[in-house]
Design a protein around this motif. Structure first.
Motif, mmCIF file in Angstrom:
data_model
loop_
_atom_site.group_PDB
_atom_site.id
_atom_site.type_symbol
_atom_site.label_atom_id
_atom_site.label_comp_id
_atom_site.label_asym_id
_atom_site.label_seq_id
_atom_site.Cartn_x
_atom_site.Cartn_y
_atom_site.Cartn_z
ATOM 1 N N GLU A 112 0.808 -1.203 0.000
ATOM 2 C CA GLU A 112 0.000 0.000 0.000
ATOM 3 C C GLU A 112 0.857 1.277 0.000
ATOM 4 O O GLU A 112 0.636 2.173 -0.808
ATOM 5 C CB GLU A 112 -0.935 -0.016 1.217
ATOM 6 C CG GLU A 112 -2.133 0.900 1.109
ATOM 7 C CD GLU A 112 -3.083 0.534 -0.024
ATOM 8 O OE1 GLU A 112 -3.151 -0.652 -0.356
ATOM 9 O OE2 GLU A 112 -3.725 1.439 -0.566
ATOM 10 N N ALA A 113 1.846 1.305 0.872
ATOM 11 C CA ALA A 113 2.655 2.526 0.972
ATOM 12 C C ALA A 113 3.451 2.806 -0.302
ATOM 13 O O ALA A 113 3.358 3.911 -0.854
ATOM 14 C CB ALA A 113 3.572 2.428 2.187
ATOM 15 N N PRO A 114 4.185 1.835 -0.832
ATOM 16 C CA PRO A 114 4.906 2.127 -2.079
ATOM 17 C C PRO A 114 3.962 2.507 -3.218
ATOM 18 O O PRO A 114 4.274 3.411 -4.006
ATOM 19 C CB PRO A 114 5.622 0.816 -2.396
ATOM 20 C CG PRO A 114 5.707 0.087 -1.119
ATOM 21 C CD PRO A 114 4.523 0.505 -0.321
ATOM 22 N N ALA A 155 4.389 1.506 -9.335
ATOM 23 C CA ALA A 155 2.931 1.621 -9.394
ATOM 24 C C ALA A 155 2.329 0.394 -10.057
ATOM 25 O O ALA A 155 1.333 -0.165 -9.589
ATOM 26 C CB ALA A 155 2.538 2.878 -10.158
ATOM 27 N N LEU A 156 2.956 -0.036 -11.144
ATOM 28 C CA LEU A 156 2.427 -1.176 -11.883
ATOM 29 C C LEU A 156 2.517 -2.448 -11.061
ATOM 30 O O LEU A 156 1.572 -3.246 -10.976
ATOM 31 C CB LEU A 156 3.221 -1.335 -13.184
ATOM 32 C CG LEU A 156 2.493 -1.992 -14.328
ATOM 33 C CD1 LEU A 156 1.221 -1.255 -14.643
ATOM 34 C CD2 LEU A 156 3.377 -2.044 -15.545
ATOM 35 N N TYR A 179 13.044 -2.813 -1.303
ATOM 36 C CA TYR A 179 13.348 -2.204 -2.596
ATOM 37 C C TYR A 179 12.289 -1.195 -3.004
ATOM 38 O O TYR A 179 12.603 -0.038 -3.238
ATOM 39 C CB TYR A 179 13.512 -3.284 -3.663
ATOM 40 C CG TYR A 179 14.565 -4.287 -3.297
ATOM 41 C CD1 TYR A 179 15.924 -3.955 -3.372
ATOM 42 C CD2 TYR A 179 14.220 -5.555 -2.857
ATOM 43 C CE1 TYR A 179 16.902 -4.864 -3.023
ATOM 44 C CE2 TYR A 179 15.194 -6.480 -2.505
ATOM 45 C CZ TYR A 179 16.534 -6.122 -2.588
ATOM 46 O OH TYR A 179 17.499 -7.022 -2.237
ATOM 47 N N GLY A 180 11.026 -1.646 -3.063
ATOM 48 C CA GLY A 180 9.961 -0.788 -3.584
ATOM 49 C C GLY A 180 9.922 0.569 -2.910
ATOM 50 O O GLY A 180 10.117 1.616 -3.550
ATOM 51 N N ALA A 181 9.729 0.544 -1.588
ATOM 52 C CA ALA A 181 9.569 1.805 -0.866
ATOM 53 C C ALA A 181 10.825 2.653 -0.947
ATOM 54 O O ALA A 181 10.760 3.870 -1.197
ATOM 55 C CB ALA A 181 9.220 1.507 0.585
#
Lengths: 135, 307, 165, 401
Positions: free
Chosen positions: B145-147, B187-188, B287-289
């Motif tokens: 959710e956060a990323p 996002a994707l 990684y993402g965040a």
């Protein structure tokens, strides 16, 4: 180390189309040795009953009406048969054959699975006999 | 007259029924593409419709030990959340049906309603697969959710608006995919996590926990969740396309861009191995965040120097 | 162990098992059959494990028939091509054998198979639950015994289905 | 929260148990596993098998020697040929006859083709358990090649019935020779690709590396067999240790790996495929001429014998006893899954729930071969009472982070 190692396959598949065989519309040829519904030929049969004895699924019954006059009726239960081919190997007179093309055997009627080979009159006698005992 | 138009907008086109239909079509396209990647034939075009019609017509079994009201109401909340979210998004390239300042945040949380409902639905039953599935669903919700939110806020920051419609207009001459590529990817992939698509399908990993939180659902409830997911797929794709792929100006624009994105999603689904839930969480937070935050830093510095 | 030839392996086993052997035969070139008393089984198995001679492939249980009145247990040890079989004969009526679980933990399921299939009492085996047979299988009916009668084996569910209670 | 299977005895402690099977998407064959979980971590594993127990060992006793062959062939749907081969070799030994060299070579050839079929099937299933359906679909697509070859040679796709007491039924014609070579060439190219995927795909490696590791000592202690043992560095292969059929003339190289984890099991099996391709070509190159069958009498002299064979999954053990009649006195079958199954439960403890299907598939289990019941209790002392939702969630989160 790489990500998505099968991407080449994916692209190839997109170009070539699915490899699924569309069965009722397209049929592959069955190989020559494929085993399907058993057939029986009276000409050489001696009524020895080895096929009946060796059948692992008890699918075969040789009914002897008159051994000397060679009146045999061959009762074959397709739904019991496992298509192993042992009967063909056991038969010394080559009376039995498992052809490769008669394999679409599905039916909704149980009676269709019971196959009789032999002279029509003899088969009728066996059938009548069964009807009598059954009643 | 106005009320009639508003009603039609919401119930028939472009919201409501039409949206459900498009959702099912996109689901079909996704399944078909994955099948083709795997050298299979895949379903025919009406398969999702047939599935849902069948499910809707079927009896809904109430399992033992559940809270009945909750059991019935959760799928409705899930679907209505997704449908409401559609009102603020430029669906099919049209202007959003309604909008207000800050509707971006509202939309994202309306979309989370589906996941939340699924988690609750899983926790509501006594079934052990459902419980594990619910745990995983919620664990995953906390991780992506956060990323995902941060990735969508990137373009908003540049566009200096929290309104989806305005960002969409702004994005038409600013392809954010070029200036914020990391945000686009996050996002994707966040969208995939949201929709529990492979490789982020640990919450419904069929080889371990059957259908996860959905195991005990049947009939109408299951159909509503399914439809909700279809709708969310369309909304998610529209959002990403609107923000990062130069906005959505008209229906053709919409179809081209979202289908392209869907193709990418399908290929990722086909090519990846399912991640364990701990790996998913690790990936997002490690990684993402971090990557999104780094990009933020760059964006802010660049913005600052330009301004 | 890997480099030893077949003869050396069999000779080692024969020499080692000699102290318990009632009878030693070599029915086939790669096999060695050693008949031992049931009371010596634990010592022999423990010894085989201790000298690390191969691994236990399985235990075969045979009913020698009602006339003979004995059951035979075959403990097959395999090492490369060599197979050493410890043969233990026990009376049919009082079938009792100690468990070798303490030396070979993976033996549990072979022993449980013997329990339910041949009705052998195995002392000190950790688990005596049903293994193959259904939970409602009648007590005291052992399918691999030669005097097994299929009619006795009707489970309550089968009986119900067949209509004969 | 934890409900219990009514057929089980009263549990010693209340734990959160995840049942898998007998009907479950992960298991294509029936077996019932119960994993006690601590959040996502497995603390205990039990299994109840026996759902497809068909009494074959007893059934063979009431059939003739010839009928018995077709019954044991149906012990397993995938490795049917090895069962029939073991049985035939054992009976031939008892009868004191030996099948002609050409028959033995064809037996080995079909067995190796079956090994390809079994390993490729396993590769697909294992990939599917990991959620990598792409590899699943493609390896099964390519498996069709070898199944078509087997169908061409023997007349059936499974349960080939290639054997007969005293030899084989089917010969290899020059056309079939060419077809097999072409098929094997294609499969070799594909297998090379799969090896590359298995060894290099990052995502896949994350699911297989250091999962379910079994050391060489553990492997020897538990007596595991086949590729599972070879992945842990135990060079145990009956084709080499005690060559049967035609393997004396066509020596096999044992493939081993040392890591002992799931990844090693993948690599061992895929590498074994290359060895199999080599063997098939060698057999085709030097196929002995001669008869296909020798006569075996209907009555087999009294005696007993042991026959061991390397099935695709490991050592297959047959003990056959004849009392001198037309029917066997005792046939004991020990399938390779049985010794391997114990290792699964041993390895399960301490792993993630998500790894369970993969660890289970790692040994290539065959329930219809096996059907037994095992219980392993671990010594994990962290026993908790009934889990509340909060606890579970908290543990899920902790395990996840």
């Amino acid at each position: 180390m790489k990500l998505g190692g099968m991407w080449r396959d994916a692209i190839k598949a997109l170009v070539q189309g699915p490899s699924t065989q569309k069965y009722p519309f397209e049929r592959l040829k069955t190989p020559e040795r494929f085993r399907s519904k058993l057939t029986w030929d009276l000409t050489n049969c001696t009524g020895c009953g080895l096929c009946m004895k060796d059948c692992p699924a008890n699918a075969i019954e040789v009914v002897t009406l008159d051994r000397k006059a060679k009146r045999f009726v061959f009762r074959y239960r397709v739904d019991h048969c496992t298509f192993c081919g042992q009967c063909v190997e056991s038969c010394n007179k080559n009376c039995l054959e498992l052809p490769e093309d008669d394999w679409e055997l599905a039916t909704t009627n149980r009676q269709d699975f019971e196959v009789y080979y032999g002279n029509e009159a003899d088969v009728q006698i066996v059938l009548d006999g069964e009807a009598e005992t059954g009643a | 007259m106005n009320t009639l138009v508003a009603f039609l907008t919401m119930v028939i086109f472009p919201g409501g029924l039409f949206l459900l239909f498009v959702g099912m079509m996109y689901e079909w396209l996704d399944r078909k593409l994955v099948a083709r990647f795997q050298n299979r034939i895949g379903p025919r075009w009406f398969q999702p419709i047939a599935d849902n019609v069948k499910l809707l017509a079927k009896e809904e079994v109430l399992p033992e030990g559940v809270h009945p009201q909750l059991f019935y109401v959760l799928p409705v909340i899930a679907l209505s959340g997704a449908l409401t979210a559609a009102l603020y998004v430029p669906m099919f390239g049209f202007e959003p049906a309604t909008s207000f300042n800050g509707d971006l945040i509202a939309t994202i949380y309306l979309l989370s309603l589906l996941t939340l409902s699924m988690g609750l639905a899983g926790a509501n039953t006594l079934d052990r697969y459902s419980l594990v599935g619910a745990t995983r669903t919620l664990t995953q919700l906390f991780s992506y959710e956060a990323p995902f939110l941060l990735a969508l806020l990137g373009p908003a920051l540049i566009a200096e608006s929290w309104q989806i419609g305005e960002i969409n207009d702004y994005a038409r001459d600013h392809w954010f995919i070029l200036t914020q590529p990391i945000g686009f990817v996050v996002a994707l992939i966040g969208l995939m996590g949201k929709l529990e698509l492979p490789p982020f399908d640990a919450p419904e990993a069929e080889t371990e926990i059957v259908a996860g939180a959905m195991t005990e659902y049947s009939g109408r409830g299951l159909a509503l969740f399914h439809l909700g997911k279809g709708v969310e797929l369309v909304i998610g794709l529209s959002l990403v396309a609107a923000f990062y792929l130069g906005g959505l100006a008209n229906p053709i624009d919409f179809v081209v861009k979202t289908v392209l994105l869907l193709g990418f999603l399908a290929s990722v689904q086909a090519l990846m191995t399912r991640l364990r839930i701990d790996q998913t969480v690790g990936l997002w937070w490690r990684y993402g965040a971090l990557l999104v935050l780094t990009q933020y830093l760059v964006v802010i510095i660049v913005e600052g120097t330009i301004a | 162990m890997q480099t030893e030839t077949l003869e050396v392996k069999l000779k080692t086993a024969a020499k080692f098992l000699d102290r318990w052997a009632v009878e030693t035969t070599t029915p086939e070139p790669e096999r060695l059959d050693v008949v031992i008393d049931a009371t010596d089984l634990l010592a022999a198995v423990a010894g085989m494990v201790k000298i690390q001679w191969g691994y236990l492939a399985t235990i075969t249980g045979i009913d020698l028939g009602v006339e003979d009145g004995r059951l035979e247990l075959l403990y097959h040890f395999c090492s490369g091509p060599a197979v050493v079989t410890l043969r233990v004969r026990i009376p049919r009526g009082n079938a009792f054998i100690p468990s070798i679980y303490e030396f070979i933990p993976s033996v549990s399921f072979y022993e449980r198979e013997l329990i339910e299939m041949l009705g052998i009492t195995i002392a000190n085996t950790p688990n005596t639950d049903r293994l193959f047979l259904p939970d409602d299988w009648p007590e005291g009916v052992y399918p691999l015994r030669k005097d097994f009668d299929i009619n006795e084996a009707q489970t309550p569910r089968n009986r119900k289905a067949n209509g004969n209670t | 929260m934890a409900t219990h299977n009514p057929t089980q005895k009263a549990p010693e402690r209340e734990t959160f148990k995840i049942p898998i099977g007998p009907q479950h998407p992960a298991l294509k064959e029936p077996g019932h596993f119960e994993f006690a979980v601590d959040g996502e971590t497995v603390t205990d594993a039990t299994v109840r098998l026996g759902y497809v127990h068909r009494g074959i060992e007893k059934g063979v006793e009431s059939r003739t020697w010839i009928q018995g062959q077709y019954l044991v062939e149906r012990v397993c749907g995938i490795c049917s040929h090895v069962h029939a081969t073991t049985y035939c070799l054992a009976v031939e030994k008892l009868a004191g006859v030996e099948a002609p060299p050409r028959a033995q070579a064809i037996r080995s050839l079909v067995a190796e083709l079956e090994r390809i079929h079994s390993h490729m099937l396993w590769l697909g299933v294992a990939a599917h358990e990991a959620g990598f359906d792409m590899l699943f679909m493609y390896s099964w697509r390519d498996r069709e090649t070898v199944m078509n070859l087997l169908e061409g040679i023997t007349g059936n796709r499974v349960n080939y019935s290639a054997n007969i007491l005293g030899g084989v039924k089917c010969d290899i014609t020059p056309e079939q020779d060419a077809a097999i070579r072409a098929g094997v060439d294609y499969l070799e190219e594909r297998t090379r690709h799969y090896l590359d995927v298995v060894q290099n795909d990052t995502m896949f490696m994350r699911r297989t590396k250091n999962v379910g590791t079994m050391t060489r000592e553990q492997a020897e202690q538990m007596g595991v067999v086949g590729p599972t043992a070879r992945a842990s560095g135990v060079p145990r292969d009956i084709r080499v240790d005690a060559p049967y059929a035609a393997y004396k003339d066509f020596p096999v190289n044992v493939i081993t790996e040392t890591a002992g984890d799931l990844h090693a099991r993948f690599v061992v099996r895929v590498n074994e495929l290359f060895e199999t391709f080599r063997l098939i070509r060698a057999i085709l190159d030097h196929l002995p001429e001669g008869d296909l069958q020798t006569r075996v009498k209907r009555k087999i002299p009294a005696g007993e014998t042991i026959m061991r064979i390397e099935a695709p999954r490991g050592e297959l053990f047959y003990y056959v006893k004849s009392a001198g009649g037309e029917t066997p006195d005792r046939v004991k079958i020990r399938t390779p899954t049985l010794p391997n199954m114990a290792s699964v439960l041993e390895l399960a403890v301490g792993h993630q729930l998500a790894d369970m299907p993969m660890i289970l598939t790692g040994i290539d289990p065959c329930f219809s071969c096996n059907d037994r019941m095992i219980t392993v209790r671990d010594t994990h002392s962290n026993q908790r009472d009934v889990w509340t939702w909060d606890q579970l969630r908290k543990y899920g989160m902790n395990a996840a982070q």
